[in-house]
Enzyme design. Structure first.
Site, mmCIF file in Angstrom:
data_model
loop_
_atom_site.group_PDB
_atom_site.id
_atom_site.type_symbol
_atom_site.label_atom_id
_atom_site.label_comp_id
_atom_site.label_asym_id
_atom_site.label_seq_id
_atom_site.Cartn_x
_atom_site.Cartn_y
_atom_site.Cartn_z
ATOM 1 N N CYS A 282 41.383 34.415 -52.535
ATOM 2 C CA CYS A 282 42.215 34.299 -51.943
ATOM 3 C C CYS A 282 43.038 35.290 -52.591
ATOM 4 O O CYS A 282 44.511 35.581 -52.532
ATOM 5 C CB CYS A 282 42.898 33.260 -52.041
ATOM 6 N N PHE B 129 40.238 29.738 -55.586
ATOM 7 C CA PHE B 129 39.987 29.078 -55.985
ATOM 8 C C PHE B 129 39.506 29.734 -56.930
ATOM 9 O O PHE B 129 39.016 30.840 -56.578
ATOM 10 C CB PHE B 129 39.594 28.455 -54.814
ATOM 11 N N GLU C 114 52.356 26.118 -57.353
ATOM 12 C CA GLU C 114 53.750 27.561 -57.492
ATOM 13 C C GLU C 114 54.718 27.157 -58.466
ATOM 14 O O GLU C 114 55.479 28.096 -58.678
ATOM 15 C CB GLU C 114 53.436 28.132 -56.711
ATOM 16 N N HIS D 282 46.972 32.677 -43.401
ATOM 17 C CA HIS D 282 45.835 32.462 -44.865
ATOM 18 C C HIS D 282 44.915 33.547 -44.204
ATOM 19 O O HIS D 282 43.904 32.919 -44.068
ATOM 20 C CB HIS D 282 45.706 31.260 -45.578
ATOM 21 N N HIS E 209 52.606 32.498 -53.229
ATOM 22 C CA HIS E 209 51.363 32.473 -52.625
ATOM 23 C C HIS E 209 51.293 30.748 -51.244
ATOM 24 O O HIS E 209 50.660 31.735 -50.442
ATOM 25 C CB HIS E 209 50.066 31.885 -53.764
ATOM 26 N N LYS F 140 52.905 32.874 -45.265
ATOM 27 C CA LYS F 140 51.789 32.438 -44.746
ATOM 28 C C LYS F 140 52.143 31.953 -43.690
ATOM 29 O O LYS F 140 51.383 31.391 -42.720
ATOM 30 C CB LYS F 140 50.414 31.582 -45.399
#
Length: 402
Positions: free
Chosen positions: A162, A390, A305, A331, A294, A326
């Site tokens: 991502c 990730f 976050e 996403h 994010h 998003k």
């Protein structure tokens, strides 16, 4: 070190097939997430996504081109064409040699992979299309864009889940700033909305069956999207000398690795990436007015976050606007950071901060101004765009108003 200007932008995503329609949708807080129209949808427990709708590939590409281009490559070509057209650049002779492409991508030609596996394993076929490899390879989009525009400089793909787009754009920024290139096309593309791609994500149990609601106490997971965005990064002095319209300045880039858990995010890693971007840009925390988060809509990401933003910005965190688009376009994995950079341009250039839609109730672990449900007019001089992946890989871009 040279300054770096953005002189062109292009996109295709769930909110629009170009930049103007996408920015209009963001301003209106429109949701591009809805029921998916894909093969074998009845075998999926999650049946929604940020799908690019009304898209006819045969109207955009010839049959011979479609034989070579997976959906993610098509998206990248469409976005790059819009960006180059806006920039007004023509890549000839010396400029072609000093211009390149870096795109972010995580899954490669996943539709091609899905269709080929289906043909071999489910349908028992012993042969696949001769162009399966060039269609599915992760660098297919970057290579196709370089060929379409005759760009003969540094060209490759950044693959960091991502964070792929932000890593790609950060590296392109560094190349222009250092003098290695004069112009770079940078961004990302992803097209994972196929049966195999969605089934894999279902296995993680992080997907929402109904909506993406970042930072809301009622959130229940992320929603996958698709699309691409590509930008023209150009040496500032060169852009000014030719009278180009400058959309924003890329001012800094920070990245870090958690070196911890493969899927659980880290407050420290995210904080260090944000601090790195601020330092690289020479920005004080209180100069930043907006952070494009994010903001995936999972409890683990949102709370981590928010804690990282609070740590990086200190007392200024409470005065920041922090939104996640998003919630509108989904996403888009390796392409998501690039699509979200458009929200930063909206804030810096147009004075409109896109909202976090779907927000229903405050989460005490997310005590930030998340611009809930409606866009906000505000003068923003500098902003950050976050991407946390990730594998514990974090990439943050810092931008200034032109």
């Amino acid at each position: 070190m040279r300054r770096v200007a953005i002189t062109g932008a292009g996109t295709i995503n769930a909110l629009g097939h170009d930049v103007p329609s996408t920015l209009e949708a963001m301003r209106e807080g429109r949701c591009g997430i809805g029921p998916l129209d894909i093969r074998d949808i009845d075998r999926l427990s999650v049946q929604i996504g940020g799908q690019v709708r009304g898209y006819d590939e045969s109207a955009r590409f010839t049959r011979s081109q479609l034989a070579l281009h997976d959906r993610f490559t098509q998206f990248a070509l469409i976005a790059a064409e819009e960006a180059v057209d806006q920039s007004g650049l023509s890549f000839e002779s010396e400029l072609a040699l000093r211009s390149g492409v870096i795109l972010g991508n995580s899954g490669g030609g996943l539709s091609t992979i899905d269709d080929s596996y289906r043909a071999v394993y489910a349908e028992g076929k012993n042969r696949v299309h001769p162009f399966v490899v060039p269609r599915l390879m992760g660098n297919a989009a970057a290579s196709a864009v370089s060929m379409a525009h005759g760009l003969r400089g540094p060209t490759f793909t950044a693959a960091s889940a991502c964070a792929s787009s932000n890593h790609a754009m950060g590296l392109a920024f560094q190349m222009v700033r250092s003098g290695l290139a004069d112009v770079m096309l940078a961004g990302g593309s992803e097209a994972m909305l196929c049966f195999g791609g969605l089934k894999a994500w279902e296995g993680l149990r992080v997907m929402s069956p109904d909506a993406c609601r970042p930072f809301s106490a009622t959130r229940n997971g992320m929603v996958q999207g698709e699309g691409a965005a590509v930008f023209v990064f150009e040496d500032w002095d060169r852009a000014q000398a030719r009278g180009a319209e400058i959309l924003a300045e890329v001012a800094g880039f920070g990245m870090s690795a958690d070196a911890g858990d493969l899927v659980a995010p880290s407050v420290d890693g995210a904080e260090r990436a944000m601090r790195g971007a601020l330092a690289d840009a020479g920005l004080d925390p209180d100069e930043v007015g907006y952070v494009n988060a994010h903001g995936t809509g999972t409890a683990a990401n949102d709370r981590t976050e928010c804690a990282a933003v609070a740590a990086a910005f200190g007392n200024h965190a409470g005065r920041l606007m922090v939104s996640s688009t998003k919630s509108m376009h989904g996403h888009a994995i390796g392409g998501t950071g690039a699509i979200e950079l458009l929200a930063c341009i909206s804030a810096l250039r147009d004075g409109v901060v896109p909202p976090t839609i779907g927000w229903e109730a405050p989460d005490p672990d997310c005590p930030l101004d998340v611009v809930p449900n409606a866009a906000r007019e505000a003068k923003v001089a500098a902003c950050l765009s976050n991407a946390f992946a990730f594998g514990g890989l974090n990439a943050v871009l810092a931008l200034r108003a032109a």
